[in-house]
Design an enzyme around this catalytic site. Structure first.
Site, PDB file in Angstrom:
ATOM      1  CD  GLU A  88     -32.856  95.520  36.877  1.00  0.00           C
ATOM      2  OE1 GLU A  88     -33.191  95.740  35.967  1.00  0.00           O
ATOM      3  OE2 GLU A  88     -33.389  95.994  37.885  1.00  0.00           O
ATOM      4  CE  LYS A 124     -21.635 103.401  45.422  1.00  0.00           C
ATOM      5  NZ  LYS A 124     -22.328 104.939  45.603  1.00  0.00           N
ATOM      6  N   GLY A 135     -28.549  99.160  37.881  1.00  0.00           N
ATOM      7  CA  GLY A 135     -28.074 100.430  37.492  1.00  0.00           C
ATOM      8  C   GLY A 135     -27.367 100.588  35.737  1.00  0.00           C
ATOM      9  CB  SER A 136     -26.565 103.106  33.558  1.00  0.00           C
ATOM     10  OG  SER A 136     -24.228 102.302  33.706  1.00  0.00           O
ATOM     11  CB  THR A 137     -26.303  99.121  29.884  1.00  0.00           C
ATOM     12  OG1 THR A 137     -28.543  98.850  29.851  1.00  0.00           O
ATOM     13  CG2 THR A 137     -25.614  97.667  29.278  1.00  0.00           C
ATOM     14  CD  GLU A 188     -33.087 102.007  31.455  1.00  0.00           C
ATOM     15  OE1 GLU A 188     -33.223 101.770  31.557  1.00  0.00           O
ATOM     16  OE2 GLU A 188     -31.180 101.588  31.535  1.00  0.00           O
ATOM     17  CB  THR A 208     -22.581 101.404  35.872  1.00  0.00           C
ATOM     18  OG1 THR A 208     -22.440 102.546  35.442  1.00  0.00           O
ATOM     19  CG2 THR A 208     -21.652 101.435  37.324  1.00  0.00           C
ATOM     20  CB  CYS A 232     -35.371  98.610  35.223  1.00  0.00           C
ATOM     21  SG  CYS A 232     -35.907  97.932  36.487  1.00  0.00           S
TER      22      CYS A 232
END
Length: 439
Positions: free
Chosen positions: A250, A175, A228-230, A388, A232, A284
């Site tokens: 990651e 996805k 993706g985001s921390t 971030e 999520t 990142c």
């Protein structure tokens, strides 16, 4: 205006239309340029079923046969490099030149690297004559891998997940981000043209809370990889833990650069320009905290600010543009909020948003652009030094001693990477070793 591209899901080797769609915007103009499937449980179920049906046949193939399939895909993708680079630029916002020399070539390299490397690591053995035994290890495929890739390096990171999963004999349901799905859709056509076995790779497009949620919690998906985001990533870890899935996450960084007063100033500033502002700071690994030894601080700040002011911002198709737009309007708004936070926390904005005028062509006035921004005067505990931002903002602060800067750099929940600038090789290795790169 051109009619938007209508994207279909790729399930069982064929393009499958979806009833509902999501608007995808060209970040340089703000206009809709693609319609993305708004997939949910039904589409994910169909894709997982196709991947399961293909698993036995794919996993039983030799590593060399699987490699041959990937190498054919790599060759076709490489032959269409320019077409993919232009599409990646328009979809994500990065300059075309950047997609041309980094993103798409790296996609090709991902496929070729894992095709060549993994066959050497699948099986190992050792003989112990004294004990009269032979020990061997077989690394076997697990089943369907659910791969969720982000919007900042869309095809680059999708292929980075796909290639090793496939080479190890797993089948895949991927996805991509709903904000950057076009090159993944184009990649499906490459798979078809390469006669890739049907059902081995399935790509379902849609939002995280619907398609993503259905994929990570699917009982027939034992492997999940997410970038993706921390926030999520934490949710995925919690949602998959009761199902004992194999999980790879990651989730970003708060990367620091340490600049000692014996560094090569010209080289250091040129490197930090790239590491802070490449891809509009949406990597990142981008540098978002710069610690400069106090004796060098004033001179460094003047020169680094001058370089940042010279960065050309504009349409990503312009060959002289260094920074295109940010990927989306909500993300631009989020990044700009951090400048307000910095002012609230006592920081000084030396250059960038609100300081210099951003002059854009008429067709790009509604795009998601901002200038590279340098902030100083913040405490280490301020929001811009701890959280971030994921945009073209970097914070510069002075330090006195080696011991002090190591402690300060490590004073954050996560890091991911760091850099040290010094002409003293021993100190460079010593400091690098002591920087703790968490999460």
């Amino acid at each position: 205006m051109d009619e938007p591209i209508v994207i279909n899901n790729f399930i069982g080797g064929v393009m499958v239309p979806c009833q509902d769609h999501i608007d995808s915007h060209d970040p340089s103009t703000g206009l809709v340029w693609a319609k993305i499937p708004d997939s949910g449980q039904a589409e994910v179920d169909a894709a997982v079923n196709a991947a399961q049906a293909a698993f036995e046949g794919w996993s039983c193939k030799s590593a060399q046969t699987r490699a041959n399939h990937l190498l054919k895909v790599a060759d076709i993708l490489e032959s269409r490099l320019e077409e993919f680079a232009v599409a990646e630029s328009r979809d994500q916002g990065k300059p075309v030149w950047l997609a041309r020399i980094i993103d798409i070539p790296r996609c090709v390299l991902n496929l070729r690297h894992f095709a060549h490397a993994i066959p050497h690591h699948l099986n190992t053995s050792n003989v112990n004559p004294e004990m009269g035994v032979v020990n061997y290890t077989l690394r076997e495929p697990q089943g369907v891998a659910g791969l969720i890739s982000p919007w900042n390096l869309p095809l680059y990171l999708l292929t980075f997940k796909l290639a090793p999963a496939l080479m190890c004999g797993n089948t895949v349901v991927a996805k991509p981000s709903e904000m950057t799905s076009v090159t993944a859709y184009m990649f499906c056509k490459v798979l078809q043209d390469a006669d890739f076995p049907a059902g081995v790779v399935n790509i379902v497009f849609g939002r995280g809370p619907s398609a993503g949620q259905a994929l990570i919690t699917h009982p027939q998906v034992p492997l999940v990889s997410f970038t993706g985001s921390t926030l999520t990533g934490k949710f995925i870890a919690q949602a998959t833990a009761p199902m004992f899935k194999k999980l790879s996450l990651e989730m970003g960084g708060k990367n620091a650069a340490v600049v000692f007063d014996d560094c090569d100033m010209e080289s250091c500033i040129a490197t930090l320009k790239r590491s802070s502002f490449i891809n509009s700071g949406q990597v990142c690994l981008c540098t978002s905290r710069i610690f400069v030894q106090k004796s060098l601080f004033k001179d460094f700040l003047e020169k680094f600010t001058a370089v940042a002011r010279e960065v050309k911002i504009g349409p990503p198709s312009d060959k002289d543009v260094f920074m295109g737009p940010l990927n989306s309007k909500p993300h631009l708004e989020k990044v700009l909020r951090y400048i307000s936070y910095a002012v609230e926390d006592g920081g000084q904005v030396l250059c960038g948003h609100g300081v210099e005028i951003l002059d854009l062509p008429p067709q790009n006035k509604e795009g998601y652009f901002m200038r590279p921004t340098i902030i100083t005067g913040l405490s280490d505990k301020s929001r811009c030094m701890q959280e971030e931002i994921f945009g073209p903002i970097t914070c510069v602060t002075p330090f006195d001693t080696e011991e002090e800067v190591i402690t300060r750099v490590n004073d954050t929940p996560y890091g991911l990477c760091a850099s040290v600038f010094t002409s003293n090789l021993a100190r460079g290795h010593r400091v690098a070793h002591k920087l703790k790169l968490r999460l």
